[in-house]
Write a protein that holds these residues in place. Structure first.
Motif, PDB file in Angstrom:
ATOM      1  N   THR A  26       0.824  -1.213   0.000  1.00 18.65           N
ATOM      2  CA  THR A  26       0.000   0.000   0.000  1.00 18.65           C
ATOM      3  C   THR A  26       0.858   1.263   0.000  1.00 18.65           C
ATOM      4  N   HIS A  27       2.164   1.125   0.269  1.00 14.18           N
ATOM      5  CA  HIS A  27       3.058   2.285   0.331  1.00 14.18           C
ATOM      6  C   HIS A  27       3.660   2.545  -1.054  1.00 14.18           C
ATOM      7  N   LYS A  37       5.892  -1.222   8.899  1.00  7.94           N
ATOM      8  CA  LYS A  37       5.996  -2.665   9.049  1.00  7.94           C
ATOM      9  C   LYS A  37       4.853  -3.359   8.312  1.00  7.94           C
ATOM     10  N   SER A  38       5.096  -4.586   7.942  1.00  6.42           N
ATOM     11  CA  SER A  38       4.034  -5.395   7.344  1.00  6.42           C
ATOM     12  C   SER A  38       3.147  -5.934   8.444  1.00  6.42           C
ATOM     13  N   TRP A  39       2.081  -6.634   8.079  1.00  5.50           N
ATOM     14  CA  TRP A  39       1.159  -7.160   9.082  1.00  5.50           C
ATOM     15  C   TRP A  39       1.788  -8.233   9.968  1.00  5.50           C
ATOM     16  N   ILE A  40       2.941  -8.780   9.555  1.00  6.80           N
ATOM     17  CA  ILE A  40       3.614  -9.753  10.416  1.00  6.80           C
ATOM     18  C   ILE A  40       4.605  -9.083  11.356  1.00  6.80           C
ATOM     19  N   TRP A  46      11.995  -1.650   0.063  1.00  4.75           N
ATOM     20  CA  TRP A  46      11.713  -1.020  -1.222  1.00  4.75           C
ATOM     21  C   TRP A  46      12.587  -1.639  -2.293  1.00  4.75           C
ATOM     22  N   CYS A  47      11.969  -2.036  -3.417  1.00  8.67           N
ATOM     23  CA  CYS A  47      12.727  -2.582  -4.547  1.00  8.67           C
ATOM     24  C   CYS A  47      12.838  -1.520  -5.637  1.00  8.67           C
ATOM     25  N   HIS A  54       7.621  -4.028  -0.650  1.00  9.56           N
ATOM     26  CA  HIS A  54       7.390  -5.453  -0.473  1.00  9.56           C
ATOM     27  C   HIS A  54       7.591  -5.850   0.979  1.00  9.56           C
ATOM     28  N   ALA A  55       6.889  -6.873   1.397  1.00  9.13           N
ATOM     29  CA  ALA A  55       7.100  -7.445   2.723  1.00  9.13           C
ATOM     30  C   ALA A  55       8.403  -8.228   2.755  1.00  9.13           C
TER      31      ALA A  55
END
Length: 368
Positions: A26-27, A37-40, A46-47, A54-55
């Protein structure tokens, strides 16, 4: 009942926590990405190859481990120039002139006002394997005082010649070779570049001294585009041409190097335009990775930026185009050829490669 209540409480807490830690994708910018942070619960990364967030551990992240940006201080703003479709058409004509042995005669035909004057012709025997003998590596430099441009155009693969067999066999059988700007490139392209670059370097250096306020345009179709990619990034890397005066326009460009070459190219050139017509088969060769494709964190051939995708089957000067976000972007030509591979209609995919802006690039000036 107690278990049910605990499940509801847990689900409610998880929903609140995960909404406070949304999916990384979403970023939309580097700094926001790596600061969240991701949901985990692990920081996003960033790629710079696909310009996406990406997570940690995502299998759909094309960047290699060392290419991911995890620290906001290392985020680099990706600067872009401006794609000009009128200029793109004009440089297609210049790429077409490189297919002839008398490019000045061709330029007089396609630019009747006499805009471009040939300054140097550079040619060299181009065979990579001892099985084949031919002289096909060819480039020219030209100047337009009216447009204030120094142009460098490279010849593409001559389809009806031994060169195409040499090129295919070399790409399939020889390993990649390192390139001064970083990363590895296809050996065949590097060899062709080395045979022409000394002469191109000398000509461009002399012309830049004579015309310091002129822009430098490097262009080519097919193999010519691959050599143009290597030459343009070298001229900037060696500080022979200022980056704000360098423009690279290629047509039907094959994948020149690996992901590190693509990343370094992206950082060095902001006016780099890779024009692709529909399902042009050459634009998807060599394949990224025979097992994982383009969108996974494994190395292999990979495009540099910026793809300008013309999806119409018949491409002309007024056709709609997409300026693609990622280097190998599934929303552009990669996605189209994945949905409809060039299997039963290979001849049509070859035709897309031959025709850009309504002209057959390799034969435009035949008989002129």
């Amino acid at each position: 009942m107690a278990i049910w209540r605990l499940s509801v409480i847990f689900l409610s807490l998880f929903t609140v926590w995960s909404s406070a830690n949304p999916q990384c994708d979403t970023h939309v910018d580097c700094k926001t990405c790596v600061n969240n942070k991701s949901w985990i619960g692990k920081n996003c990364r960033w790629c710079p190859l696909d310009r996406n967030c990406h997570a940690d551990g995502s299998p759909l992240n094309p960047c290699l481990q060392n290419q991911n940006v995890k620290d906001a201080a290392k985020c680099q703003e990706m600067k872009y120039g401006k794609y000009d479709p009128k200029a793109a058409f004009s440089y297609t004509l210049m790429s077409a002139a490189a297919y002839t042995n008398d490019p000045q005669k061709c330029l007089r035909k396609i630019y009747p006002t006499g805009d471009f004057v040939i300054k140097n012709i550079i040619r060299h025997s181009c065979e990579d394997l001892p099985l084949f003998k031919y002289e096909e590596c060819f480039a020219y430099t030209a100047v337009s005082n009216k447009k204030r441009i120094i142009a460098v155009a490279f010849r593409g693969t001559v389809i009806n010649s031994l060169q195409i067999y040499d090129q295919i066999i070399s790409i399939l059988t020889t390993p990649k070779t390192s390139f001064p700007t970083g990363g590895n490139v296809q050996r065949y392209f590097a060899n062709a570049y080395q045979k022409l670059y000394q002469g191109v370097n000398a000509s461009v250096t002399s012309l830049v001294r004579q015309y310091p306020a002129y822009d430098v345009v490097v262009t080519g179709h097919s193999l010519g585009g691959a050599i143009a990619s290597l030459a343009a990034v070298s001229l900037v890397y060696q500080k022979l041409v200022p980056v704000n005066r360098m423009y690279l326009y290629t047509y039907g460009l094959p994948r020149v190097g690996d992901k590190q070459y693509a990343l370094n190219h992206d950082r060095l050139l902001n006016n780099s335009w890779r024009v692709v017509h529909n399902r042009d088969i050459v634009s998807h060769l060599p394949t990224c990775n025979i097992f994982t494709g383009c969108f996974f964190p494994s190395n292999g051939p990979y495009h540099h930026r910026t793809e300008v995708f013309y999806p119409d089957q018949t491409m002309n000067q007024g056709s709609q185009y997409i300026q693609c976000k990622g280097d190998d972007d599934e929303k552009c030509s990669d996605g189209m050829i994945t949905r409809k591979p060039c299997i039963i209609d290979l001849s049509k995919c070859i035709k897309y490669h031959e025709y850009y802006f309504g002209i057959r690039v390799g034969t435009l000036c035949d008989g002129s």
